[in-house]
Design a protein around this motif. Structure first.
Motif, PDB file in Angstrom:
ATOM      1  N   VAL A 186      33.773  21.418  32.065  1.00 37.15           N
ATOM      2  CA  VAL A 186      35.195  21.738  32.216  1.00 37.15           C
ATOM      3  C   VAL A 186      35.935  20.514  32.744  1.00 37.15           C
ATOM      4  O   VAL A 186      35.343  19.629  33.379  1.00 37.15           O
ATOM      5  N   ASP A 187      37.228  20.467  32.467  1.00 39.50           N
ATOM      6  CA  ASP A 187      38.084  19.431  33.021  1.00 39.50           C
ATOM      7  C   ASP A 187      38.301  19.747  34.499  1.00 39.50           C
ATOM      8  O   ASP A 187      38.740  20.854  34.840  1.00 39.50           O
TER       9      ASP A 187
ATOM     10  N   GLN B  19      40.620  19.097  36.347  1.00 40.96           N
ATOM     11  CA  GLN B  19      42.009  19.503  36.586  1.00 40.96           C
ATOM     12  C   GLN B  19      42.248  20.979  36.290  1.00 40.96           C
ATOM     13  O   GLN B  19      43.280  21.533  36.675  1.00 40.96           O
ATOM     14  N   SER B  20      41.304  21.622  35.591  1.00 42.26           N
ATOM     15  CA  SER B  20      41.443  23.055  35.304  1.00 42.26           C
ATOM     16  C   SER B  20      40.970  23.916  36.478  1.00 42.26           C
ATOM     17  O   SER B  20      41.199  25.136  36.483  1.00 42.26           O
ATOM     18  N   ILE B  21      40.326  23.309  37.451  1.00 40.81           N
ATOM     19  CA  ILE B  21      39.834  24.053  38.620  1.00 40.81           C
ATOM     20  C   ILE B  21      41.020  24.357  39.536  1.00 40.81           C
ATOM     21  O   ILE B  21      41.641  23.456  40.091  1.00 40.81           O
ATOM     22  N   ASP B  22      41.338  25.639  39.667  1.00 41.40           N
ATOM     23  CA  ASP B  22      42.511  26.025  40.455  1.00 41.40           C
ATOM     24  C   ASP B  22      42.144  26.732  41.756  1.00 41.40           C
ATOM     25  O   ASP B  22      43.004  27.300  42.433  1.00 41.40           O
TER      26      ASP B  22
ATOM     27  N   ILE C  68      41.470  16.112  41.972  1.00 42.51           N
ATOM     28  CA  ILE C  68      42.175  17.265  41.412  1.00 42.51           C
ATOM     29  C   ILE C  68      43.589  17.307  41.973  1.00 42.51           C
ATOM     30  O   ILE C  68      43.797  17.315  43.183  1.00 42.51           O
TER      31      ILE C  68
ATOM     32  N   ASN D 227      46.197  19.541  40.779  1.00 42.98           N
ATOM     33  CA  ASN D 227      46.980  20.690  40.302  1.00 42.98           C
ATOM     34  C   ASN D 227      47.473  21.605  41.424  1.00 42.98           C
ATOM     35  O   ASN D 227      48.102  22.626  41.170  1.00 42.98           O
TER      36      ASN D 227
ATOM     37  N   ASN E  23      43.494  33.385  40.000  1.00 46.86           N
ATOM     38  CA  ASN E  23      42.858  32.121  39.643  1.00 46.86           C
ATOM     39  C   ASN E  23      42.001  32.295  38.409  1.00 46.86           C
ATOM     40  O   ASN E  23      41.584  33.408  38.070  1.00 46.86           O
ATOM     41  N   ARG E  24      41.736  31.178  37.745  1.00 48.71           N
ATOM     42  CA  ARG E  24      40.954  31.243  36.513  1.00 48.71           C
ATOM     43  C   ARG E  24      39.610  30.508  36.612  1.00 48.71           C
ATOM     44  O   ARG E  24      38.603  30.985  36.109  1.00 48.71           O
ATOM     45  N   THR E  25      39.604  29.358  37.258  1.00 47.81           N
ATOM     46  CA  THR E  25      38.379  28.565  37.345  1.00 47.81           C
ATOM     47  C   THR E  25      38.161  28.143  38.793  1.00 47.81           C
ATOM     48  O   THR E  25      39.004  27.464  39.383  1.00 47.81           O
TER      49      THR E  25
ATOM     50  N   GLN F 194      34.245  31.089  36.204  1.00 50.16           N
ATOM     51  CA  GLN F 194      35.412  31.104  35.327  1.00 50.16           C
ATOM     52  C   GLN F 194      35.702  32.524  34.862  1.00 50.16           C
ATOM     53  O   GLN F 194      34.799  33.341  34.665  1.00 50.16           O
TER      54      GLN F 194
END
Length: 329
Positions: A78-79, A81-84, A110, A112, A142-144, A178
């Protein structure tokens, strides 16, 4: 149209041990120089521990967390930056504040502005963190999530106390959770009883720029052993009941790696064969909140844990805290 149910799934694991591996014999020699007697035979017979890893003086908990997280993120593909959401379970943070999770977020680059915070439940910390991350993902907030257990317990050990200093080590483990339409974390059960705080604690704090109280770990070993065996069986059964599974449907048990006798006792009480328990305590020692994700990653990478299998994690630690989760990998 009805909205599909959200779950959280483990999509990557990672771990890291500092390179300084200290065997029982090496530790015994170090202690002998301080007038403290112990031996490989004494340590193994009581704990099952043969070696542990200690971080170098300039290496922090967030440094260990970073290495484990990078491996988990790479495995998850995963990127970053997608970790929220970042949750770090630790009892040995870099600072009083900011949180180790915030320091880790920065070290990972990160940007974001997703949530980042620490969970302090000592050796149950990773089970607590998994439950919190799973709840936030299921809620849609949250998603990831990056969920980490990381410790530098060597910093709070009294090397004049052979009953505790031989038990613990340093390390970190991490998973990436995720959002998914397929069930992953099936259930969690968490508990605490603060009336047992005195049997396992580090009763010190910073006051006026100096340490007030005792900054070293204190443990009443017999009391901890008795309580741990009792609550671990109960919380495991509770988590399995919530997941609508029975013990014979558990493919792998990953207990907190504290003491081989506690681990074996829990395994027997659940009626599981010893071969279905992941054991790393012999090489890692007790790495507190890091022990479960460290063992999880070891078993994923050596091929024991496979997709679709049911994994039961459980831990008990100072507080007193205890918890368990059932995860379909």
């Amino acid at each position: 149209m009805a909205q599909s149910t959200l779950y959280s799934r483990v999509i990557g694991t990672g771990s890291y041990l500092p390179p300084d591996r200290v065997t029982n014999q090496e530790l015994a020699e170090r202690l002998a120089a301080k007038g403290v007697e112990t031996s490989d035979e004494w340590i193994v017979a009581r704990t099952g521990i043969h070696a542990r890893h200690f971080a170098a003086p300039d290496v922090t908990t967030s440094d260990l967390a970073l290495a484990a997280s990078q491996r988990a993120i790479a495995a998850a593909d995963v990127d970053p930056q997608s970790i929220d959401l970042i949750i770090v379970a630790t009892s040995t943070p870099d600072f009083v504040f900011p949180s180790t999770a915030c320091l880790l977020q920065n070290k990972l680059g990160i940007r974001n502005h997703g949530a980042a915070f620490d969970v302090q439940a000592v050796c149950s910390g990773f089970a607590y963190a998994v439950s919190v991350a799973d709840s936030l993902i299921r809620s849609g907030q949250n998603r990831t999530a990056l969920v980490v257990g990381a410790e530098t317990f060597s910093r709070i050990l009294d090397f004049n106390d052979r009953t505790t200093c031989v038990l613990f080590g340093d390390g970190a483990g991490a998973i990436v959770l995720q959002a998914s339409s397929e069930p992953g974390v099936l259930s969690s059960a968490l508990h605490a009883d603060g009336s047992y705080a005195h049997i396992l604690c580090t009763p010190g704090n910073v006051n006026g720029g100096v340490i007030a109280g005792n900054a070293f770990l204190h443990m009443d070993g017999q009391a901890v052993f008795k309580l741990a065996v009792n609550v671990l069986e109960k919380v495991a059964i509770e988590a399995l009941d919530k997941a609508q599974l029975t013990a014979d449907q558990v493919d792998w048990l990953i207990p907190h790696q504290a003491n081989i006798r506690i681990m074996q006792g829990t395994c027997r009480k659940l009626g599981l064969p010893a071969e279905r328990m992941v054991v790393t305590v012999g090489e890692h020692g007790n790495t507190s909140a890091a022990s479960i994700p460290l063992a999880f990653d070891v078993a994923v990478r050596d091929g024991r844990i496979k997709r679709g299998q049911n994994v039961l994690i459980e831990g008990v630690g100072g507080g007193f805290t205890w918890g368990a989760s059932v995860i379909r990998f």
